[in-house]
Design a protein around this motif. Structure first.
Motif: not given
Length: 188
Positions: A137-138, A150-154, A162-164, A184-187
């Motif tokens: 889900d990354g 206003d988003k950063k890693p984590g 949908k949440l990623f 990632n293509l599958p998601i």
């Protein structure tokens, strides 16, 4: 009258109806300015798209014959094997593209690639890590959309209900990659 000629008749018409003449001149000027603005905007979009492709190491794009635009075009995935066999082709990668609108009218380009795609190696991480099979889900955010949201890693980001998980932020040199979300293509 004898004194009228091809110059004085139009000048008299212009002078006789000044409001109509001014509105006509203004309309013509607006039409010319609009044409120039749209032409330059399309050239700017073309340059930005081309720069984003070169930034990712892409030098050729295969599209469906007769496709009007790149976002709605598709080709059969089986064609990749045939394209790999073409002399001079180093790598082939499929890609899904969509436009996403967030609250506050922030718009981003969503790009989905297969996990094994060479395109992941072309990205320059500013912070965080690449999403992988251990993080299905990354997503990676371009630095421009990362700042806007206003988003950063984590952090989690909601995309189409949908949440990623944001695993990293990519340094985009151009406006397109800077405002792209990489999946990632599958998601996707």
């Amino acid at each position: 009258p004898a004194g009228m000629n091809f110059i004085t008749i139009p000048l008299n018409n212009i002078a006789r109806r000044p409001l109509r003449s001014c509105l006509t001149i203004a309309g013509i000027a607006m039409a010319i300015a609009s044409f120039i603005a749209l032409t330059e905007a399309s050239k700017g979009l073309e340059r930005a798209w081309t720069r984003s492709l070169f930034e990712r190491g892409t030098h050729l794009v295969a599209l469906q014959q007769g496709a009007v635009e790149i976002l709605t075009a598709s080709i059969d995935e089986a064609l990749a094997a045939e394209l790999r066999g073409v002399d001079g082709v180093d790598a082939v990668a499929g890609e899904l593209i969509d436009l996403i609108t967030f609250p506050k009218n922030h718009t981003a380009i969503a790009v989905g690639w297969p996990i094994e795609s060479y395109l992941w190696k072309e990205l320059a991480l500013r912070e965080g890590e690449m999403p992988g099979s251990g993080r299905p889900d990354g997503v990676l955010l371009g630095d421009g959309i990362s700042k806007k949201l206003d988003k950063k890693p984590g952090d989690a980001v909601q995309i189409k209900k949908k949440l990623f998980m944001v695993t990293g932020v990519v340094k985009g040199l151009g406006v397109m990659n800077s405002n792209t979300i990489f999946f990632n293509l599958p998601i996707f």
